[in-house]
Scaffold this active site. Structure first.
Site, PDB file in Angstrom:
ATOM      1  N   ARG A   1     138.822  93.800   4.879  1.00  0.00           N
ATOM      2  CA  ARG A   1     139.601  92.886   4.033  1.00  0.00           C
ATOM      3  C   ARG A   1     141.071  93.083   4.382  1.00  0.00           C
ATOM      4  NH1 ARG A   1     135.288  94.131  -0.155  1.00  0.00           N
ATOM      5  NH2 ARG A   1     134.598  92.123  -0.944  1.00  0.00           N
TER       6      ARG A   1
ATOM      7  N   ARG B   1     134.321  84.156 -10.887  1.00  0.00           N
ATOM      8  CA  ARG B   1     134.007  85.580 -10.725  1.00  0.00           C
ATOM      9  C   ARG B   1     134.957  86.471 -11.509  1.00  0.00           C
ATOM     10  NH1 ARG B   1     135.358  86.563  -4.320  1.00  0.00           N
ATOM     11  NH2 ARG B   1     135.534  88.758  -4.822  1.00  0.00           N
TER      12      ARG B   1
ATOM     13  N   GLU C   1     130.439  81.373   2.173  1.00  0.00           N
ATOM     14  CA  GLU C   1     130.875  81.623   0.801  1.00  0.00           C
ATOM     15  C   GLU C   1     130.872  80.357  -0.041  1.00  0.00           C
ATOM     16  OE1 GLU C   1     134.153  84.941   0.740  1.00  0.00           O
ATOM     17  OE2 GLU C   1     134.620  83.462   2.283  1.00  0.00           O
TER      18      GLU C   1
ATOM     19  N   ASN D   1     129.774  87.284  -3.219  1.00  0.00           N
ATOM     20  CA  ASN D   1     130.621  87.220  -4.423  1.00  0.00           C
ATOM     21  C   ASN D   1     131.099  85.791  -4.645  1.00  0.00           C
ATOM     22  OD1 ASN D   1     130.349  89.989  -4.247  1.00  0.00           O
ATOM     23  ND2 ASN D   1     132.289  90.269  -3.193  1.00  0.00           N
ATOM     24  N   ASP D   2     131.639  85.203  -3.587  1.00  0.00           N
ATOM     25  CA  ASP D   2     132.120  83.831  -3.725  1.00  0.00           C
ATOM     26  C   ASP D   2     130.980  82.831  -3.735  1.00  0.00           C
ATOM     27  OD1 ASP D   2     134.932  83.686  -4.117  1.00  0.00           O
ATOM     28  OD2 ASP D   2     135.148  84.653  -2.165  1.00  0.00           O
TER      29      ASP D   2
ATOM     30  N   ARG E   1     138.274  90.299   9.045  1.00  0.00           N
ATOM     31  CA  ARG E   1     138.333  88.994   8.376  1.00  0.00           C
ATOM     32  C   ARG E   1     139.775  88.511   8.351  1.00  0.00           C
ATOM     33  NH1 ARG E   1     136.486  88.189   2.292  1.00  0.00           N
ATOM     34  NH2 ARG E   1     138.326  89.428   1.835  1.00  0.00           N
TER      35      ARG E   1
ATOM     36  N   CYS F   1     127.942  90.523   3.443  1.00  0.00           N
ATOM     37  CA  CYS F   1     129.038  91.467   3.219  1.00  0.00           C
ATOM     38  C   CYS F   1     129.534  91.405   1.774  1.00  0.00           C
ATOM     39  CB  CYS F   1     130.181  91.231   4.192  1.00  0.00           C
ATOM     40  SG  CYS F   1     130.893  89.591   4.049  1.00  0.00           S
TER      41      CYS F   1
ATOM     42  N   HIS G   1     134.707 102.795 -20.970  1.00  0.00           N
ATOM     43  CA  HIS G   1     134.790 102.471 -19.553  1.00  0.00           C
ATOM     44  C   HIS G   1     134.645 103.713 -18.693  1.00  0.00           C
ATOM     45  CE1 HIS G   1     136.770  98.302 -20.163  1.00  0.00           C
ATOM     46  NE2 HIS G   1     135.460  98.247 -20.091  1.00  0.00           N
TER      47      HIS G   1
HETATM   48  C1  PEP Z   1     132.517  87.651  -0.925  1.00  0.00           C
HETATM   49  O1  PEP Z   1     133.042  86.652  -1.412  1.00  0.00           O
HETATM   50  O2  PEP Z   1     131.349  88.005  -1.146  1.00  0.00           O
HETATM   51  C2  PEP Z   1     133.308  88.527  -0.044  1.00  0.00           C
HETATM   52  C3  PEP Z   1     132.745  89.513   0.629  1.00  0.00           C
HETATM   53  O3  PEP Z   1     134.636  88.303  -0.012  1.00  0.00           O
HETATM   54  P1  PEP Z   1     135.632  88.769  -1.172  1.00  0.00           P
HETATM   55  O4  PEP Z   1     134.844  89.533  -2.177  1.00  0.00           O
HETATM   56  O5  PEP Z   1     136.668  89.576  -0.499  1.00  0.00           O
HETATM   57  O6  PEP Z   1     136.119  87.440  -1.669  1.00  0.00           O
HETATM   58 MG    MG Z   2     134.984  85.986  -0.675  1.00  0.00          MG
END
Ligand code: PEP
Ligand code: MG
Length: 831
Positions: A562, A726, A692, A715-716, A598, A763, A455
C-alpha cells in the site's frame, strides 16, 4: 470541609486562581474529610482519589479538588469513600485524606470548590470571604443564569419544536445509533438536542449522546430551534422510530438495571493463601512469565495559553495530525483493530468535544488544558451512566486525550519495550498502548480496571494475548519480576507458583502452542495443498519494517504494497528519489521475492494531505484509486518511474487500484511502456489489476485479456457489491466479504482470469480470514496476500486442504442465502 476559607486567587495554580475551570472558593483544610456540599450524583471521582465532581439535582456540577498537583501523589494519602454514579446527600463524606502527607507532598493543600457549568449558573458567595469554616457552613449559592429548561431558548428566527418518543432501540443509544443521529443532525442548521430526564445532549455530539445512558423504553425528548427545526426534529424522530436495524418493542424494556460497571474494582480482590488472584477474562489463553508493571506518568501540560488564536491553531493542528495517523493506521489494520480505529476517528470529530475545547481556549486555557478539560468530564460521564459498555468507551476517550496531548507537548510515548516473557500488569491499558506493545515479549496482561468487552479486550483477543481485567488494587501487591501463571481461561493469576504447578503449566502451554509453532517452523516452505496444488501465500505491506516481519513469517512475497501508506503523513508529495529509495529498501528486505506495488490509492477513506481532493458528496464513488492518478498525471508517471528503477528489474510488479474498465488499464500500460523506453528497460513489466468494483469483477474475462494478473480487493469489492460503506459504523455489523454476492463475483473473476491463463489472487481482508481460505481456494484463487502475522497459520491450513473438498465447499457457499449462512458452513467445514 473544615478549614480556612479564602479566595480562589490565593491558590498557587493559575488554572484555579484565574477561574479557568470556573468560579468558586478555596478552603485551606484543617480537617481530613471532604463532605458533599449538596445532594446529587457523583459524576466523577479521579482515579488518584484527589478530586470529585458532583452533579446537583438541578444540573449544576461542582468540582472539589483537594490541593494542588495532588494527582502526582497517585492516590497516596487519599481514601475515596464513594464511587462515580453514587447518589449522595448533602454532608455525606466523599473523600478522606491524610493532611500531614498532603502538606509534605503537594505544593499547596488549598482546595478549590468550583462551579463547572458557568453557562447556566452563577456563583453567589455566602458567608465571610475569609475566615474559619466548619462542615455544613454555606459557601455559595448557585443562581440560574437563564430561564428554566422548559422554556427553551428561542432562536432569533423563532421556532422551537419538540417531540417525545419512547426509544425502540434494543440496546439503547450506544455508539452506532449515536453516530447515525449525528449524521442526520448535521444536515440541518437548527440547534438540536436530545434529552432524557434532566440530562440533555447536543445531537451533533455522539459522545454527549452516549452519556444520556438512554435505554430501550426510555422517553426521549428531541428539541430543536432555528430555521429548519421542524424538519430536523422529524428526521431524527423518524430515524429513531425506524429502529436503525436494532428495533425492539419499547414495552418489552426490562426493569432490570444496566449491567454494573465492570471497571469498578472488585471489592473481593485479594490474593488467596495459595497465591491466586481472580479477575475477569477479557481474552482467553494461558501464559507463563514475569510480572512487569507499566507505569505511565500523566503528561504534564502548561495550563495557561499564550493566546486564543495560537492555542486554537495548535489544537487544530494536533487533531488533524492524529486524524491522519488514525487513517494511516486504519489502512493497514483489519478486523477489530480497524473498527476501533474508526471509532476513535469518529470521537475525534465529535463536535461537542471540539466546541468544549474551543470554549476553554477562549477563556485563556492552553490547547492541552482545553482538550483535557473537554474530554475528561465526558469520559467520566460515560463511566457514570452505570452501563458497563458505555463505561468502557471512556478508555477510548482517555486514549484520545493522551494521544492529542502527546502531539501537543511533543512527548510522544516511546515504544513500550519490555524484556521477553513479560506478563504485563497495569492499572489500566489504553487501546493505542496495547497496539504498541511487542507481542513477541509481552505474553499476556492483567489490569486492575477495565471491562471484558472493552476495545482493549477485543484487541487482545485479536492478537491472541491472554488477558484478565477488573483485578482490583491487589494487583499492586505483586512484586516486580515475580513468576506468574496467567490462566485467562480460568480467570485466575497464580503468583509465585511451586515447581510442580509451574511444570504442569509449562506442559500445557507447550501443547497449546505446538500447532502454532509447527506452523511457524514450516512457514518457510513453499505452500502446497494436500494434493500438491501450489497456492502462493504472500503478505500485505505498508512499510519496510512490515517486509522484515513478513519474511520472518514465511511470506513468499508481497501481494499488496500500500504505497499511499508510505507517504500518508506528509504535507508534500514524495520525490522520485524518495519513492525509489523506499521501494528499493522493501524489495531488498524481501530478498528477491516478488513485490506487487500498488499504484497510489488515495481518496475516499484514505486522504493524503499533499493531494487535496475537493469535498465530494460520495467520496467512495468519486475521485479515488487510479482516477486520482489520471487527474494528476505527473504523480502517476513519477510513481511508475520510481518503481521501474528498482533493481533487479522484474522483482516489482505493478498493480492498478479501483479499475472499472479496460481503458484504465490501457492508459496505465501506455505510461509504463513510455517510461520503460525512457529508462531503457527491455524486459516486459507485469501489470495487474485489482478487482474492487463489481464492474471489474463481471468483466474479468475482458480485463484478463490484457492484465497480467487479477487480485481481488475484497474490502472494496464488498463495500461496492453490498452498497455498504466500509467506514460507516451503522453497517459495520452487516458488511461481510463472505456474502454470497461477493463470493459469486470472486468466482466470476477466477473464471474470467482462467479463460486467459491468468492467476487470481485475493489481497483484501478475506485472505486473512482462516474461515474464508478454503472457500477462496475452492473458487480458484491461487494467491493469498494476508496480514504477515497470519502467514504461517494460513500456510499450515492450506497444506491440510484437498482441492475437491474446497471446490464442493465453495459451491455450497455460493448457494447460501446470506453471509451468516456462509459463516455457519465455514465453521463446520472439515477438509
Ligand atoms: C481492498 O479493497 O480489499 C484492498 C486490499 O485495498 P484497500 O483495503 O487498501 O482499499
Ligand atoms: Mg481497496
Amino acid at each position: 470541609m473544615q478549614g480556612w476559607r479564602c479566595a480562589l486567587a490565593e491558590i498557587p495554580d493559575p488554572v484555579f486562581a484565574q477561574g479557568m475551570l470556573g468560579a468558586g472558593v478555596g478552603i485551606d483544610p484543617t480537617g481530613d474529610t471532604v463532605h458533599a456540599p449538596c445532594d446529587g450524583i457523583i459524576r466523577a471521582l479521579q482515579p488518584a482519589g484527589h478530586a470529585v465532581t458532583i452533579a446537583a439535582a438541578e444540573g449544576a456540577e461542582v468540582l472539589i479538588h483537594v490541593g494542588v498537583d495532588t494527582v502526582a501523589l497517585d492516590g497516596r494519602g487519599f481514601k475515596p469513600l464513594v464511587a462515580a454514579g453514587d447518589r449522595v446527600r448533602r454532608g455525606d463524606p466523599l473523600i478522606r485524606f491524610d493532611l500531614d502527607l498532603l502538606v509534605r507532598g503537594a505544593p499547596s493543600v488549598i482546595t478549590p470548590v468550583l462551579l463547572l457549568d458557568s453557562d447556566r449558573y452563577a456563583v453567589s458567595p455566602l458567608g465571610e470571604a475569609d475566615g474559619p469554616i466548619a462542615v455544613g457552613d454555606p459557601i455559595f449559592a448557585l443562581v440560574p443564569q437563564h430561564a428554566a429548561p422548559e422554556e427553551a431558548p428561542v432562536a432569533p428566527d423563532g421556532e422551537v419544536v419538540a417531540r417525545e418518543l419512547q426509544l425502540p432501540l434494543a440496546h439503547g443509544i450506544h455508539a452506532r445509533p449515536a453516530a447515525r443521529i449525528r449524521e442526520t443532525a448535521v444536515r440541518f442548521s437548527a440547534e438540536i438536542s436530545l434529552s432524557k430526564g434532566e440530562r440533555s445532549a447536543n445531537a451533533r455530539s455522539p459522545v454527549a449522546l452516549l452519556t444520556l445512558g438512554a435505554r430501550l423504553g426510555d422517553v426521549i425528548r428531541i428539541e430543536a430551534h432555528g430555521a429548519d427545526a421542524q424538519a430536523a426534529v422529524d428526521a431524527i424522530a423518524d430515524l429513531i422510530a425506524s429502529g436503525m436495524g436494532e428495533a425492539a418493542d419499547p414495552q418489552q424494556a426490562s426493569a432490570t438495571p444496566p449491567e454494573p460497571i465492570a471497571a469498578a474494582p472488585a471489592p473481593a480482590s485479594t490474593i488467596s493463601s495459595d497465591g491466586k488472584l481472580a479477575g475477569v477474562t477479557a481474552s482467553p489463553g494461558l501464559a507463563i512469565g514475569h510480572a512487569r508493571t507499566l507505569h505511565l506518568a500523566e503528561i504534564e501540560i502548561d495550563p495557561v495559553g499564550v493566546g486564543a488564536e495560537e492555542e486554537q491553531a495548535r489544537l487544530d493542528q494536533a487533531l488533524r495530525t492524529l486524524g491522519r495517523r488514525l487513517d494511516a493506521e486504519a489502512v493497514t489494520a483489519s478486523g477489530a483493530r480497524r473498527s476501533i480505529l474508526a471509532a476513535h476517528r469518529a470521537m475525534l470529530e465529535d463536535e461537542g468535544l471540539r466546541d468544549a475545547a474551543a470554549a476553554a481556549i477562549a477563556t485563556g486555557a492552553s490547547a492541552g488544558q482545553a482538550w483535557r478539560t473537554a474530554i475528561r468530564p465526558q469520559a467520566e460521564a460515560l463511566r457514570a451512566t452505570g452501563d458497563a459498555h458505555l463505561a468502557e468507551r471512556a478508555d477510548d476517550m482517555r486514549d484520545l486525550e493522551r494521544r492529542v496531548l502527546s502531539l501537543l507537548m511533543g512527548v510522544e510515548d516511546a515504544p513500550i519495550a519490555f524484556p521477553p516473557d513479560t506478563i504485563l500488569l497495569a492499572e489500566d491499558l489504553l487501546p493505542s498502548q496495547l497496539m504498541a506493545l511487542d507481542p513477541a515479549n509481552v505474553l499476556g496482561f492483567c489490569v486492575e480496571k477495565g471491562g471484558p468487552t472493552s476495545h482493549v479486550a477485543i484487541l487482545a483477543a485479536s492478537m491472541g494475548l491472554p488477558a484478565l481485567v477488573a483485578m482490583g488494587p491487589a494487583l499492586h501487591e505483586i512484586a516486580e519480576g515475580s513468576m506468574l501463571i496467567l490462566d485467562a481461561d480460568a480467570a485466575s493469576l497464580q503468583i509465585g507458583p511451586d515447581a510442580r504447578t509451574l511444570a504442569k503449566a509449562h506442559a500445557l502451554v507447550a501443547e497449546r502452542h505446538a500447532r502454532r509453532l509447527d506452523a511457524q517452523a514450516n512457514a518457510a516452505a513453499p505452500c502446497h495443498m494436500a494434493g500438491g496444488e501450489r497456492i502462493e501465500v504472500f503478505a500485505n505491506l505498508g512499510s519496510r519494517a512490515d517486509a522484515e516481519v513478513a519474511v520472518a513469517n514465511g511470506a513468499e512475497g508481497c501481494g499488496l504494497l500500500r504505497t499511499e501508506f508510505l507517504f500518508l503523513e506528509r504535507e508534500t508529495a514524495p520525490s522520485l528519489a524518495e519513492q525509489t529509495a523506499e521501494y528499493q529498501a522493501i524489495a531488498d528486505a524481501l530478498g528477491g521475492r516478488s513485490l506487487i506495488v500498488r499504484l497510489l490509492d488515495v481518496g475516499g477513506d484514505k486522504p493524503a494531505p499533499y493531494l487535496p481532493i475537493p469535498a465530494e458528496e460520495n467520496p467512495a464513488l468519486g475521485l479515488r484509486g487510479i482516477r486520482v492518478g489520471f487527474a494528476h498525471p505527473q504523480l502517476l508517471e513519477d510513481q511508475i518511474r520510481a518503481i521501474l528503477r528498482v533493481q533487479p528489474i522484474g522483482q516489482c510488479r505493478i498493480m492498478v487500484p479501483m479499475i472499472a474498465s479496460i481503458d484504465e488499464l490501457r492508459r496505465v500500460r501506455e505510461v509504463v511502456d513510455r517510461v520503460r523506453a525512457e529508462l531503457g528497460v527491455g524486459e516486459p513489466v507485469s501489470v495487474g489489476v485489482m478487482i474492487e468494483t463489481p464492474a471489474a469483477a463481471v468483466t474479468a474475462d475482458l480485463l484478463a485479456r490484457e492484465a497480467d494478473f487479477l487480485s481481488v480487493g475484497t474490502n472494496d469489492l464488498t463495500q461496492y457489491a453490498l452498497a455498504m460503506d466500509r467506514g460507516n459504523p451503522a453497517v459495520a455489523g452487516a458488511i461481510d466479504g463472505l456474502h454470497p454476492a461477493v463470493l459469486r463475483m470472486i468466482a466470476e473473476t477466477c473464471r474470467g482470469a482462467a479463460r486467459h491463463d491468468r492467476w487470481t489472487g485475493v489481497c483484501g481482508g478475506l485472505a486473512s480470514d482462516l474461515r474464508a481460505v478454503p472457500i477462496l481456494v475452492g473458487l480458484g484463487v491461487t494467491e493469498l496476500s494476508a496480514t504477515a502475522a497470519l502467514v504461517p497459520e494460513i500456510k499450515a491450513l492450506v497444506a491440510t486442504l484437498s482441492m475437491d473438498a474446497c471446490r464442493a465447499h465453495a459451491a455450497a457457499a455460493l448457494q447460501c442465502g446470506s453471509a451468516a449462512e456462509v459463516r455457519i458452513l465455514a465453521r463446520e467445514f472439515r477438509a
